[in-house]
Design an enzyme around this catalytic site. Structure first.
Site, PDB file in Angstrom:
ATOM      1  CE  LYS A  78      -5.109  17.986  48.898  1.00 21.70           C
ATOM      2  NZ  LYS A  78      -4.521  17.832  50.221  1.00 21.70           N
ATOM      3  CG  HIS A  91      -0.119  20.234  47.009  1.00 21.79           C
ATOM      4  ND1 HIS A  91      -0.001  19.192  47.895  1.00 21.79           N
ATOM      5  CD2 HIS A  91      -1.194  20.962  47.420  1.00 21.79           C
ATOM      6  CE1 HIS A  91      -0.969  19.279  48.799  1.00 21.79           C
ATOM      7  NE2 HIS A  91      -1.701  20.343  48.539  1.00 21.79           N
ATOM      8  N   GLY A 113      -5.204  18.103  55.714  1.00 20.75           N
ATOM      9  CA  GLY A 113      -5.985  16.871  55.869  1.00 20.75           C
ATOM     10  C   GLY A 113      -5.985  16.336  57.290  1.00 20.75           C
ATOM     11  CB  SER A 156      -7.733  21.662  58.379  1.00 21.42           C
ATOM     12  OG  SER A 156      -7.083  20.404  58.324  1.00 21.42           O
ATOM     13  CD  GLU A 179      -1.945  23.874  50.463  1.00 15.86           C
ATOM     14  OE1 GLU A 179      -3.172  24.020  50.415  1.00 15.86           O
ATOM     15  OE2 GLU A 179      -1.371  22.877  49.990  1.00 15.86           O
ATOM     16  CD  GLU A 184      -1.496  16.155  49.230  1.00 14.94           C
ATOM     17  OE1 GLU A 184      -2.063  16.177  48.123  1.00 14.94           O
ATOM     18  OE2 GLU A 184      -2.073  16.471  50.291  1.00 14.94           O
ATOM     19  CG  ASN A 211      -5.431  20.384  45.333  1.00 15.98           C
ATOM     20  OD1 ASN A 211      -5.682  19.606  44.413  1.00 15.98           O
ATOM     21  ND2 ASN A 211      -4.331  20.289  46.067  1.00 15.98           N
TER      22      ASN A 211
HETATM   23  P1  13P Z   1      -7.205  20.031  53.246  1.00 17.95           P
HETATM   24  O1  13P Z   1      -8.067  21.236  53.047  1.00 17.95           O
HETATM   25  O2  13P Z   1      -7.898  18.734  52.987  1.00 17.95           O
HETATM   26  O3  13P Z   1      -6.483  20.089  54.574  1.00 17.95           O
HETATM   27  O4  13P Z   1      -6.055  20.107  52.113  1.00 17.95           O
HETATM   28  C1  13P Z   1      -5.349  21.264  51.947  1.00 17.95           C
HETATM   29  C2  13P Z   1      -4.576  21.172  50.685  1.00 17.95           C
HETATM   30  O5  13P Z   1      -3.621  20.440  50.589  1.00 17.95           O
HETATM   31  C3  13P Z   1      -5.031  21.991  49.537  1.00 17.95           C
HETATM   32  O6  13P Z   1      -4.081  21.999  48.522  1.00 17.95           O
END
Ligand code: 13P
Length: 247
Positions: A11, A95, A170, A208, A164, A97, A9
């Site tokens: 983003k 997601h 992140g 992560s 997640e 976010e 992903n």
């Molecule tokens: P990270 O791998 O950067 O922690 O992000 C995870 C994520 O949100 C994947 O959709």
């Protein structure tokens, strides 16, 4: 036996030129790997070029979001048909976010999954709790609510669940493989209870994930793959995650 499934992903990262550069370097790094499903979900503006470059491979293309309406006056939105015509097989929905910054509720997520499935797109449904929810012992209750609301009247064919935990996204702070596995086990139990036999549904872990921790995550019985953010942005790093993902 569930096939490992590793998804990138990206983003809101990588323009068209960067997408082209990544994919051209990435394809040879994973050539010959046939026992892991691989998906890349770039931003909308990179879908066409990615689709073109990935055509000769078995790497799947995904989008990060879509609208639940099939078409209409929704300025700035993207429909399921548009994703299909851009070459997507899959869409990531719900997601954290999107939930956090764009007010996506379980009801909206549910509508999106229904439209995606109706149109023939596969879905990666994201669920997960915040740090405060985990620390106050509410993880399973939060997951119950997200799963029940997001999957209302939806069968699990073509649906992958991505667990997640928001506190691991992140932050560099991965859930321990044991915590992730316990939570995946809970999600599978919920699916078994509410959706019939969920033995074939794949549950990805996200938060992560990196080349250094993928093997120990995949060694857990209930972890079938990963949804990767930051560590999917470099071809070598994402390829090493895929190589470490074999069961
Ligand atoms: P990270 O791998 O950067 O922690 O992000 C995870 C994520 O949100 C994947 O959709």
């Amino acid at each position: 036996m569930r096939r490992p499934y590793i998804a990138a992903n990206w983003k809101m990262m990588k323009n068209l030129a960067e997408t082209e550069e990544f994919i051209n370097s990435f394809i040879p790094l994973v050539a010959g790997i046939s026992d892991v499903d691989i998906l890349i979900a770039p931003p909308f503006t990179s879908l066409s070029i990615a689709s073109h470059l990935l055509l000769p491979t078995n790497i799947k293309l995904g989008a990060q979001n879509m609208h639940y309406e099939e078409n209409g006056a929704y300025t700035g939105e993207i429909s399921a048909d548009m994703l299909l015509f851009a070459g997507c097989s899959t869409v990531i929905i719900g997601h954290s976010e999107r939930r956090q910054y764009f007010n996506e509720t379980d009801e909206i997520v549910n509508k999106k999954i229904k439209t995606a499935k109706k149109k023939g797109l596969e879905v990666i449904l994201c669920v997960g709790e915040s740090l405060e929810e985990r620390e106050s012992g509410r993880t399973f209750g939060v997951l119950d609510k997200q799963l029940a609301g997001s999957l209302k009247d939806i069968s699990m064919d073509g649906v992958t669940v991505a667990y997640e935990p928001i506190w691991a996204i992140g932050t560099g702070r991965t859930a321990t493989p044991e915590i992730a596995n316990e939570t995946h086990g809970y999600i599978r139990e919920w699916l078994n209870k509410n959706k019939g036999n969920a033995g074939s549904v794949r549950i990805q872990y996200g938060g992560s994930v990196k080349p250094e921790n993928i093997s120990e995550l995949m060694a857990q019985s209930e972890i079938d793959g990963a949804l990767v953010g930051g560590a999917s942005l470099k071809p070598e790093s994402f390829a090493n995650i895929i190589k470490g993902a074999k069961k």
